[in-house]
Design a protein around this motif. Structure first.
Motif, PDB file in Angstrom:
ATOM      1  N   ALA A  65       0.829  -1.215   0.000  1.00 12.37           N
ATOM      2  CA  ALA A  65       0.000   0.000   0.000  1.00 12.37           C
ATOM      3  C   ALA A  65       0.857   1.256   0.000  1.00 12.37           C
ATOM      4  N   ALA A  66       1.994   1.192   0.674  1.00  9.78           N
ATOM      5  CA  ALA A  66       2.894   2.354   0.730  1.00  9.78           C
ATOM      6  C   ALA A  66       3.582   2.606  -0.604  1.00  9.78           C
ATOM      7  N   LYS A  69      -0.944   3.563  -5.137  1.00 12.10           N
ATOM      8  CA  LYS A  69      -1.722   4.768  -4.877  1.00 12.10           C
ATOM      9  C   LYS A  69      -3.220   4.529  -4.738  1.00 12.10           C
ATOM     10  N   THR A  70      -3.794   3.704  -5.596  1.00 11.48           N
ATOM     11  CA  THR A  70      -5.251   3.644  -5.641  1.00 11.48           C
ATOM     12  C   THR A  70      -5.828   2.244  -5.504  1.00 11.48           C
ATOM     13  N   HIS A  99      -4.712   3.854   5.022  1.00 11.69           N
ATOM     14  CA  HIS A  99      -5.033   3.846   3.586  1.00 11.69           C
ATOM     15  C   HIS A  99      -6.552   3.776   3.431  1.00 11.69           C
ATOM     16  N   ARG A 102      -9.157   1.602   0.839  1.00 13.56           N
ATOM     17  CA  ARG A 102      -8.345   0.717  -0.004  1.00 13.56           C
ATOM     18  C   ARG A 102      -8.163  -0.683   0.572  1.00 13.56           C
TER      19      ARG A 102
END
Length: 330
Positions: A65-66, A69-70, A99, A102
Motif C-alpha cells: 500500500a505504501a 496509490k489507488t 489507507h 483501499r
C-alpha cells in the motif's frame, strides 16, 4: 460488459530464490495491476512453506500500500482460527486508517499449514469450529458496536473494513449467505464444488445492510504472453513445479525430472492433482480474455480473481499487464 478482474498474489518464492526478492516482486505485480483494470490485489496467509512468502498478509498489505496509490489491497485470506478477532480488527483497522478506502479483509478457516504449524502458532485446532462466531465478533469490532465487556478495537472501530468469506466447500457458501457477505471460492486450486457452492450461496443469500445482493468472486489461473505457445509452455512448467512440490516430502525425497513428472501426471493420482488446476488459461491475451469471459459465465461470478502462475517473476508481471489490457479494451 468486461469481466471484473482482481489478482491473488501468492508471493511465490521460486527455486533458488529469496523471500526478499519475492516481496519486492509483489510491489511490481501490484503496480502492474494498478496501471490496468484490476479492482484489488489479495495476499493469502500460508505458514511453513518454502515456496510462499505471504505468511503475514497485514504486513505485506502495508508494504505494498505504501508503494501504490489507488488499488484496493487485502487478505485472501487471513486464517481466522490462528488469531483473535480483536487482533485482526486492530491490524486491519490500522491499515484502513493509513489507507482509507483501499483495504479488504478476506477470511478463511483453513489451517494454512499442517498440525505442526498449529502447534508452532500455539493455535487450537478446535478454533475452526468457532469460525462463524469469530466472524460475527470481528464484524462487530470493525463496526464499533457496543460490547458488554467494553472492549473496543483501536484502531478499527468504525472503519467497517469490508469482509469477504473465503472457501472451497459448502461451509463457506452457507456462512457467507447467512451473514450477507461476499463469497470468494478457491476454484484456482479446488474447483470440484464450485457450481454447487455458488448455487447454495446465491439461492440462500440473506441481504445485509452493506450487501443487499450476493457477490461471487471465483479464482482462475492465468498465463498470458504475446506468444501463445510460449504461454502454454510456461503453464506446463508451472504445473510440473506444483506437482513436484506436492509429491516431494522431506529433504531425502528424490528430485524428480520433468519427464518423470509428466509420466506421473498420466497416472490416476497425477490426473487428480492436475484437475486442481483445471480452471486455467494459457495463451495470447485474446485467448485468455475469452477464457475468462466463459469462466465468469460458467461460475456465475461477479469478479474473477486471477493467479498468474508463471515461474518467472518478469513473466508474471507481463501476464498481469497483458491480461488487464485485453480485458479493459474488450
Amino acid at each position: 460488459m468486461p469481466v471484473k478482474l482482481s489478482l491473488l498474489d501468492l508471493a511465490a518464492i521460486p527455486p533458488h530464490g529469496t523471500a526478499r526478492d519475492s516481496l519486492a516482486h509483489s510491489v511490481e505485480l501490484a503496480r502492474a495491476a494498478e496501471e490496468t483494470c484490476y479492482a484489488r490485489v489479495w495476499y493469502a496467509e500460508h505458514h511453513g512453506m518454502d515456496s510462499i512468502a505471504s505468511s503475514a498478509p497485514a504486513v505485506l498489505v502495508a508494504h505494498v500500500a505504501a508503494h501504490t496509490k489507488t488499488i484496493r489491497l487485502g487478505s485472501g485470506g487471513v486464517m481466522l482460527p490462528h488469531h483473535s478477532p480483536l487482533t485482526v480488527a486492530e491490524q486491519f483497522g490500522t491499515l484502513a486508517e493509513l489507507h482509507p478506502g483501499r483495504i479488504d479483509l478476506g477470511l478463511g478457516r483453513a489451517p494454512g499449514g499442517d498440525r505442526a504449524i498449529y502447534r508452532a502458532l500455539r493455535s487450537d485446532p478446535a478454533a475452526a469450529d468457532r469460525f462463524s462466531d469469530d466472524v460475527e465478533e470481528l464484524r462487530g469490532l470493525l463496526a464499533g458496536e457496543q460490547r458488554q465487556d467494553g472492549i473496543r478495537a483501536t484502531p478499527g472501530a468504525g472503519t467497517r473494513v469490508p469482509l469477504y468469506i473465503l472457501g472451497s466447500s459448502l461451509f463457506g457458501a452457507h456462512l457467507a449467505a447467512a451473514l450477507g457477505l461476499p463469497y470468494a471460492f478457491a476454484s484456482h486450486f479446488a474447483p470440484q464444488a464450485l457450481h454447487q457452492a455458488v448455487s447454495v450461496y446465491r439461492d440462500s443469500y440473506r441481504p445485509s445492510e452493506d450487501h443487499p445482493e450476493p457477490y461471487v468472486i471465483a479464482g482462475f489461473n492465468v498465463i498470458a504472453a504475446s506468444d501463445g505457445d510460449e504461454a502454454r509452455e510456461m503453464f506446463a512448467a508451472a504445473r510440473r513445479e506444483r506437482v513436484r512440490r506436492l509429491v516431494k516430502r522431506g529433504p531425502a525425497a528424490p528430485a524428480y525430472t520433468d519427464s518423470e513428472i509428466e509420466d506421473f501426471l498420466r497416472s490416476a493420482q497425477g490426473q487428480q492433482i492436475a484437475a486442481m488446476m483445471s480452471r486455467s488459461a494459457a495463451g495470447t491475451p485474446e485467448e485468455v480474455r475469452g477464457a475468462l469471459e466463459a469462466f465468469a459465465e460458467e461460475a456465475r461470478a461477479d469478479e474473477i480473481i486471477t493467479v498468474h502462475a508463471a515461474l518467472d517473476a518478469d513473466a508474471r508481471v507481463e501476464s498481469v499487464r497483458l491480461t488487464g489490457a485485453a480485458v479493459s479494451t474488450a
